[in-house]
Design an enzyme around this catalytic site. Structure first.
Site, PDB file in Angstrom:
ATOM      1  N   LYS A 202       0.999   8.358   4.172  1.00  0.00           N
ATOM      2  CA  LYS A 202       0.564   6.769   4.340  1.00  0.00           C
ATOM      3  C   LYS A 202      -0.043   6.617   5.563  1.00  0.00           C
ATOM      4  O   LYS A 202      -0.238   5.414   5.870  1.00  0.00           O
ATOM      5  CB  LYS A 202       1.888   5.891   3.782  1.00  0.00           C
ATOM      6  CG  LYS A 202       2.278   6.088   2.573  1.00  0.00           C
ATOM      7  CD  LYS A 202       3.535   5.175   2.552  1.00  0.00           C
ATOM      8  CE  LYS A 202       4.507   5.886   1.556  1.00  0.00           C
ATOM      9  NZ  LYS A 202       5.823   5.441   1.602  1.00  0.00           N
TER      10      LYS A 202
ATOM     11  N   ARG B 267      18.062  -0.806  -1.136  1.00  0.00           N
ATOM     12  CA  ARG B 267      17.009  -1.011  -1.921  1.00  0.00           C
ATOM     13  C   ARG B 267      17.129  -1.153  -3.424  1.00  0.00           C
ATOM     14  O   ARG B 267      17.947  -0.649  -3.709  1.00  0.00           O
ATOM     15  CB  ARG B 267      15.584  -0.513  -1.489  1.00  0.00           C
ATOM     16  CG  ARG B 267      15.663   1.070  -1.820  1.00  0.00           C
ATOM     17  CD  ARG B 267      14.523   1.736  -1.329  1.00  0.00           C
ATOM     18  NE  ARG B 267      14.898   1.704   0.190  1.00  0.00           N
ATOM     19  CZ  ARG B 267      13.763   2.078   0.974  1.00  0.00           C
ATOM     20  NH1 ARG B 267      12.654   2.372   0.671  1.00  0.00           N
ATOM     21  NH2 ARG B 267      14.054   2.308   2.523  1.00  0.00           N
TER      22      ARG B 267
ATOM     23  N   PRO C 255       0.604  -1.386   0.027  1.00  0.00           N
ATOM     24  CA  PRO C 255       0.045   0.030   0.042  1.00  0.00           C
ATOM     25  C   PRO C 255       0.893   1.232   0.152  1.00  0.00           C
ATOM     26  O   PRO C 255       1.844   1.384   0.809  1.00  0.00           O
ATOM     27  CB  PRO C 255      -0.837   0.002   1.466  1.00  0.00           C
ATOM     28  CG  PRO C 255      -0.089  -1.062   2.044  1.00  0.00           C
ATOM     29  CD  PRO C 255       0.700  -1.892   1.047  1.00  0.00           C
TER      30      PRO C 255
END
Length: 319
Positions: free
Chosen positions: A61, A304, A2
Site C-alpha cells: 500500500k 477489529r 484504499p
DNA sequence: ATCTACACCTGACCGC
DNA sequence: TGCGGTCAGGTGTAGA
C-alpha cells in the site's frame, strides 16, 4: 478505504499524468500529514521544490515518486513516499479548482514543455492516518537475494526503494514475490493465520477486507494456527490472496481517463464482489448455492471485525 | 526475540 | 437539539 488495488490505480494515474513534471509551490496546509517527515514542513518544501518526477512505484500500500533535479534525468537517492492510510486521496486537478475540505498538501506541477498547462497535485486525507515524507532510497533485492538490475523498466522491478519501506514484503501481484519465504513464515509461527496475512513483513498489501475475503475463499478460520496449515492449504491461501486482489484491481481500476486521480474506497469491486466482509447475518454465498445453511458472522479478532462463514470456516478445535 | 496492545485521527451513528 | 460514547482501520512502536 484504499487497499492495494486502489493504490495501484492511483500509482498508474500519477505516473500517467505527472512523469516529467516538476514540483513548484509546495504548500503544507496541515503538518500532521508530515508526521513521518521528522525534519518538518520547511525542510519538506525546500527539498521537494524543483525536483522532477521520474517514476512512480508501489509496494503493497506504499507508493513513492522517484525524483531527479529539474535539469537532469539522473534519479536522486531520495524519493517522495505517499501512504494513503485509511482515508487518503491523491488528486490531480486544475490549479484553480476549488479547495477540497480535507486538503492537507498541495503542489503546483509544471510540465516539461511549453505546450501544456500546469497541474495541481493534492493530498487530501480526512483522518490523517496517511501521510507523505521524503526518504533516502536503498537498493532492492529480489526473492533469491540478487540485486534487481539497475535500469530495469519493470515498475515493480525498480531497484530503488525508500528505506522506510524496505522492511515490508513484496505483495502477491509482484512478479518477484517470495513464495518460499511466505511458506516458511506460515510454517514457522503459531499465531492465527489472519494475523500473519495482516503482517506486512510476511506479505504486503492485504488489509482487513481482503484478509477476510481470502480466508473465505480458502475456507480457513482466521484463528487457525498458522503452522497447522498443510502445504496444500498454504498454497490455496496464497492463491486466494492473489486472486482476490487481482480481481479487485480489474473491477476497480477502470474509469480513469479524465484529468483526475481518485481513491475513495468505492471501487466497483467493493459494491459487488464481497462474499464475507461486511455481510454479517447474511447467507454464505457458497453454502447457499448448494442448499446449506452456513451464514456469515461478525466476530472481534485483533481489535477489529472479522467475518467468516459458520459452516465452511469452522473454528479450530482447541488442543 | 517474538508477540500483543495501543496511539494516532475524524465523522457517522446511536441512545439518552 | 445536543452530547457523550462507539466504531471504522494501517502502521509504528512501546511494552510484555
Amino acid at each position: 478505504m484504499p487497499e492495494l488495488p486502489e493504490v495501484e490505480t492511483v500509482r498508474e494515474g500519477l505516473a500517467r499524468h505527472l512523469l516529467g513534471h516538476t514540483f513548484r509551490e509546495v504548500q503544507v496546509l496541515d503538518e500532521r500529514s508530515l508526521r513521518r517527515h521528522p525534519r518538518g514542513r520547511k525542510d519538506f518544501v525546500d527539498r521537494l521544490q524543483g525536483r522532477t518526477v521520474r517514476d512512480v512505484v508501489r509496494r503493497g500500500k506504499y507508493l513513492w515518486i522517484l525524483l531527479s533535479a529539474a535539469d537532469s534525468a539522473e534519479i536522486l537517492p531520495e524519493s517522495l513516499v505517499v501512504h494513503l492510510g485509511m482515508s487518503g486521496q491523491a488528486l490531480i486537478t486544475a490549479p484553480e479548482a476549488s479547495p477540497h475540505r480535507h486538503l492537507r498538501v498541495r503542489a503546483l506541477m509544471v510540465p516539461p514543455g511549453q505546450d501544456k498547462e500546469p497541474l495541481e497535485l493534492r493530498f487530501v486525507d480526512q483522518r490523517i492516518f496517511g501521510g507523505m515524507f521524503l526518504d533516502r532510497t536503498v537498493l532492492t533485492r529480489d526473492a533469491v537475494g540478487q540485486l534487481v538490475p539497475a535500469g530495469s523498466r519493470s515498475l515493480l522491478g525498480r531497484p530503488e526503494i525508500p528505506s522506510a519501506v524496505a522492511h515490508i514484503a513484496r505483495d502477491p501481484l509482484d512478479p518477484f514475490f517470495d513464495t518460499d519465504g511466505f511458506r516458511r513464515r506460515v510454517r514457522g509461527s503459531a499465531v492465527g493465520i489472519k494475523r500473519l496475512l495482516l503482517d506486512q513483513s510476511t506479505v504486503s498489501g492485504i488489509g482487513n477486507i481482503y484478509a477476510d475475503e481470502a480466508l473465505w475463499r480458502a475456507r480457513l478460520h482466521y484463528a487457525r494456527p498458522s503452522s497447522s496449515l498443510s502445504a496444500a492449504q498454504t498454497r490455496g491461501l496464497l492463491e486466494a490472496c492473489t486472486a482476490v486482489m487481482a480481481e479487485a484491481l480489474t473491477a476497480g481500476g477502470t474509469s480513469f481517463d479524465a484529468l483526475y486521480v481518485n481513491v475513495n474506497g468505492e471501487s466497483g469491486y467493493f459494491e459487488r464482489g464481497l462474499n464475507a466482509y461486511g455481510r454479517a447475518e447474511k447467507p454464505c454465498p457458497r453454502c447457499a448455492a448448494v442448499g446449506r445453511t452456513g451464514r456469515i458472522v461478525r466476530e472481534p479478532f485483533m481489535n477489529r471485525s472479522s467475518y467468516r462463514c459458520t459452516f465452511c470456516q469452522r473454528r479450530p478445535s482447541a488442543r
